[in-house]
Design an enzyme around this catalytic site. Sequence first.
Site, mmCIF file in Angstrom:
data_model
loop_
_atom_site.group_PDB
_atom_site.id
_atom_site.type_symbol
_atom_site.label_atom_id
_atom_site.label_comp_id
_atom_site.label_asym_id
_atom_site.label_seq_id
_atom_site.Cartn_x
_atom_site.Cartn_y
_atom_site.Cartn_z
ATOM 1 N N HIS A 1 1.259 -1.317 0.052
ATOM 2 C CA HIS A 1 0.365 -0.245 0.100
ATOM 3 C C HIS A 1 0.628 1.811 0.200
ATOM 4 O O HIS A 1 0.536 2.014 -0.808
ATOM 5 C CB HIS A 1 -0.865 0.208 1.171
ATOM 6 C CG HIS A 1 -2.404 -0.880 0.756
ATOM 7 N ND1 HIS A 1 -2.625 -1.080 2.395
ATOM 8 C CD2 HIS A 1 -2.792 -1.242 -0.106
ATOM 9 C CE1 HIS A 1 -3.529 -2.044 1.164
ATOM 10 N NE2 HIS A 1 -3.432 -2.502 0.405
ATOM 11 N N ARG B 1 -8.500 -6.141 -22.153
ATOM 12 C CA ARG B 1 -8.549 -6.611 -21.592
ATOM 13 C C ARG B 1 -10.455 -7.308 -21.088
ATOM 14 O O ARG B 1 -10.771 -6.741 -19.843
ATOM 15 C CB ARG B 1 -7.577 -6.421 -20.626
ATOM 16 C CG ARG B 1 -6.391 -6.579 -20.346
ATOM 17 C CD ARG B 1 -5.705 -6.296 -18.898
ATOM 18 N NE ARG B 1 -3.673 -5.694 -19.682
ATOM 19 C CZ ARG B 1 -2.754 -5.476 -19.651
ATOM 20 N NH1 ARG B 1 -3.878 -4.397 -19.437
ATOM 21 N NH2 ARG B 1 -1.932 -5.779 -19.556
ATOM 22 N N ARG C 1 -9.130 -8.609 -26.710
ATOM 23 C CA ARG C 1 -8.695 -9.827 -26.532
ATOM 24 C C ARG C 1 -9.537 -10.461 -25.492
ATOM 25 O O ARG C 1 -10.522 -10.483 -25.096
ATOM 26 C CB ARG C 1 -7.506 -10.026 -25.639
ATOM 27 C CG ARG C 1 -7.207 -11.756 -24.881
ATOM 28 C CD ARG C 1 -5.690 -10.887 -24.554
ATOM 29 N NE ARG C 1 -5.723 -10.321 -22.845
ATOM 30 C CZ ARG C 1 -5.193 -10.210 -21.824
ATOM 31 N NH1 ARG C 1 -3.871 -10.340 -22.375
ATOM 32 N NH2 ARG C 1 -5.378 -9.896 -20.731
ATOM 33 N N GLU D 1 2.368 -16.035 -25.979
ATOM 34 C CA GLU D 1 2.520 -15.929 -24.554
ATOM 35 C C GLU D 1 4.050 -17.527 -23.752
ATOM 36 O O GLU D 1 3.882 -16.551 -22.242
ATOM 37 C CB GLU D 1 1.866 -16.148 -23.926
ATOM 38 C CG GLU D 1 0.932 -14.917 -24.365
ATOM 39 C CD GLU D 1 -0.544 -14.525 -23.249
ATOM 40 O OE1 GLU D 1 -0.803 -13.916 -22.376
ATOM 41 O OE2 GLU D 1 -1.685 -15.746 -23.678
ATOM 42 N N ASN E 1 5.003 -10.436 -20.476
ATOM 43 C CA ASN E 1 4.718 -10.784 -18.946
ATOM 44 C C ASN E 1 4.460 -12.545 -18.863
ATOM 45 O O ASN E 1 5.826 -13.114 -17.921
ATOM 46 C CB ASN E 1 3.444 -10.177 -18.174
ATOM 47 C CG ASN E 1 3.461 -8.764 -18.709
ATOM 48 O OD1 ASN E 1 4.507 -8.050 -18.771
ATOM 49 N ND2 ASN E 1 2.012 -8.122 -17.691
ATOM 50 N N ASP E 2 3.524 -13.182 -20.012
ATOM 51 C CA ASP E 2 3.652 -14.305 -19.227
ATOM 52 C C ASP E 2 4.881 -15.483 -20.192
ATOM 53 O O ASP E 2 5.037 -16.135 -19.933
ATOM 54 C CB ASP E 2 2.206 -15.103 -19.855
ATOM 55 C CG ASP E 2 1.253 -15.029 -18.455
ATOM 56 O OD1 ASP E 2 1.511 -15.093 -17.751
ATOM 57 O OD2 ASP E 2 0.115 -14.453 -19.305
ATOM 58 N N ARG F 1 6.310 -13.827 -11.481
ATOM 59 C CA ARG F 1 7.169 -12.398 -11.356
ATOM 60 C C ARG F 1 6.463 -11.350 -10.277
ATOM 61 O O ARG F 1 6.891 -10.778 -9.553
ATOM 62 C CB ARG F 1 6.822 -11.932 -12.062
ATOM 63 C CG ARG F 1 4.868 -11.845 -12.707
ATOM 64 C CD ARG F 1 4.726 -10.877 -14.153
ATOM 65 N NE ARG F 1 3.587 -10.590 -14.650
ATOM 66 C CZ ARG F 1 2.838 -12.096 -14.996
ATOM 67 N NH1 ARG F 1 3.400 -12.588 -15.100
ATOM 68 N NH2 ARG F 1 1.571 -11.451 -15.388
ATOM 69 N N CYS G 1 2.586 -6.601 -26.385
ATOM 70 C CA CYS G 1 1.965 -6.159 -26.045
ATOM 71 C C CYS G 1 1.675 -6.209 -24.329
ATOM 72 O O CYS G 1 1.037 -6.188 -23.333
ATOM 73 C CB CYS G 1 -0.207 -5.577 -25.813
ATOM 74 S SG CYS G 1 -0.281 -8.059 -25.523
#
Length: 775
Positions: free
Chosen positions: A423, A523, A559, A646, A669-670, A680, A714
């Site tokens: 946070h 998304r 997507r 991915e 990312n993947d 990650r 992306c």
Amino acid sequence: MIGIVVVSHSRALAEAAVGLAAEMVAEDKRPVIAIAAGLDATTFGTDAMAVSEALGAADSPDGVLVLLDLGSAVLSAEMALEFVDPELAARVRLTSAPLVEGLVAAVVTASTDASLDAVAAEAERGLVGKQDHLGVAAAYAAPVVEADRTVELVVGNEHGLHARPAARLVGLVNGFDAVVTLTDLDNGKGPVDAGSLSMVATLNAQQGHRLRVGASGPQAAEALAAVEELAKQNFGDGPGSAEPAPAGSPAVGSAPGGSGLDVAIGPAVLAGAQIDLGAYVAGDNEHGRLDAALATAGEQLDELRDNHGDIFAAHLALLRDGKVLDDVRTSIAAGASAPAAWRQVYDQLAAAFEGLDDAYQRERAQDVRSVRDRVLRLLVGVTEEAPTDGILVVPELDAATAATLDATRIVGIAVRAAGTTGHGVIVARSRGIPLITGIGDVDVPPGAVVSFDARTGSFEVAPDEERVRATITEREGERARAIADADQPATTRDGRTIDVLVNVGVVQDAVDARGADGSGLVRTEVLFGDRRTAPTVDEQVDAFRAIARALGGKPITIRTWDIGGDKPLPFLPQDREANPFLGERGLRVFRRRPELLRDQLEAIRRTAAETPVHVIFPMVTTADEVAWALQELGPRDGLEVGIMVEVPAAALRVGSLATELDFVSIGTNDLTQYTTAADRTNAAVAPLADGLDPAVLQLIDHVVRNAGVRVAVCGDLASDPQAAVLLAALGVSELSAVGPQVPLVKARLRQADLRRVDTAAVLAARDAAQVRGLL
């Protein structure tokens, strides 16, 4: 301070257990620990005379606690009490606590000068942490109350019932004359008291988990109806609400914001040292002192909540948690001082959070420690001083500190702990304060000039000040120019134009985007992630139209549902999987459940009849999956179709996968976490999941060379201006970034001559650090 005696059949076992426990506290804080173990160094057994000698050695006016291993050890200890002076025997307590866990807990608690009763109670709870971690129901059991009625709910929140949604639930149920319990039907934990934040938050209810809510009492029906309504609203934690609003909005308040840069320099301001309780003198009104501290802390947190939002509502709920307060007051009644009792109970609660599975949930331990220290400062009379000018260096960053910093004086924050979802980190970034995490144990003398560059991940003590200040001036100008020129095309100096688009999770992302050439990723699982029922075709069309309008009719890439792993959908429950990241994700799910996909494809076709639309299928591995998806899509009618790359298998066989496609889009990312076998979100291995790892770049290069169609990126790598130039040099023609980065990515591309990027050296680099050096 009490004394401790260890009675065991094995001297080696006893000495090892004592050695382990002694490591937990400083030498000058350790209680006396005497051993009566074995008949000699190698012979198993217990001896009553040896026990009586150990009792004499450990004797203290405060009492002696005896921990034992097996049955005859109890008999020997009881016999030893007959041999010693009756006054000593009266001060001795035999405990059934587990030897190793109980001894550790006893030594730690005794070091705080806690009473014999308090130390014994803590030793006897020694197994709770292990039971908790292994899911033993008794560790979570709420008082057994027969529920008059129950309902079942599904948790829709991205990070489950973490501190803030849990706080909302606790505040709700405590307003009814009813006893409410929660049971997680997926992880088997519960029932727990729904009126206790510590119990609800450490239930570890994740997104997609089914909860049974039970209630009894005069207002049981009303309580359940209210909980159901709160659940429909994702417990007030809808898409995007895990982070506070941008700096300057009402949710963030009037605390001044920072420069918005990713680089800073200044003298080190050290904070976060443990609060010293050594000078505290306990009195005969410890309960009253605690109540006064709680009242003042509550007033402080009320003001923070009013100025800075729901994060501090969760802190208030932690402060007022009935179960936690009961544990503290029980410890005080047993003889512990108010500060010692408060620290002990809150340390245990923080440890419970740190034992949870979800990385985001584990970082909530920071909130627990923030509340702990707020009350401790009030109890011992320590004033919380505002940090002076410079870079704040802290072990971890709590939200209260981040929200109240004077950003005109603190020019940046360096956090030793890794992690980006705490946070405090979220609040600091929302205020535009330069920040870097994960600097580790580097030695930082107070007042020493330090600098960091979050773009490169570097932190320096005694840096070249002239060089750093030049970098700051350059970044300030870069940001201003990028925003001014955001609508200009991203044409490189060697004449290539790269489309830079925006990733969209909610319609507002499209509204806020500046300079985007469209959306390279809509998304849909986020766009409709707050729904407990599947959206209709018409509802999806309306949302897609709104995104297209916000982007001025530029192309949008939608997507299809990308669920599974860390992204379940409330309206599409999935079976639990031992390893969900390697399970039914993305397109794989809909081979069994095609009806939801068909509705979405119909909505996409209808939208495409009015505005430029591309469709992309996620988590594709085989040519058979591509063929199935195209069959489900049916006639294209001008609709461009692609897949996400991915997984390494898709990257390596992209030529055969893309034969009937118009484009592919690489999800870095993947692709990164699957290539490096590093989650990650796991701080222990997150540094391995680096998108600039040469192995990942080699796969991207392979895709560009062999796809035979347009290649886009992306993932997060497309949002990094430095990496964007490299991706373009490798042949990527389209980048889709997060909204705030679009102007910066376009500006960096306009400055680049792609012919001068040595891609061969980058692909042959040793590691990601060397790649950054080359760039």
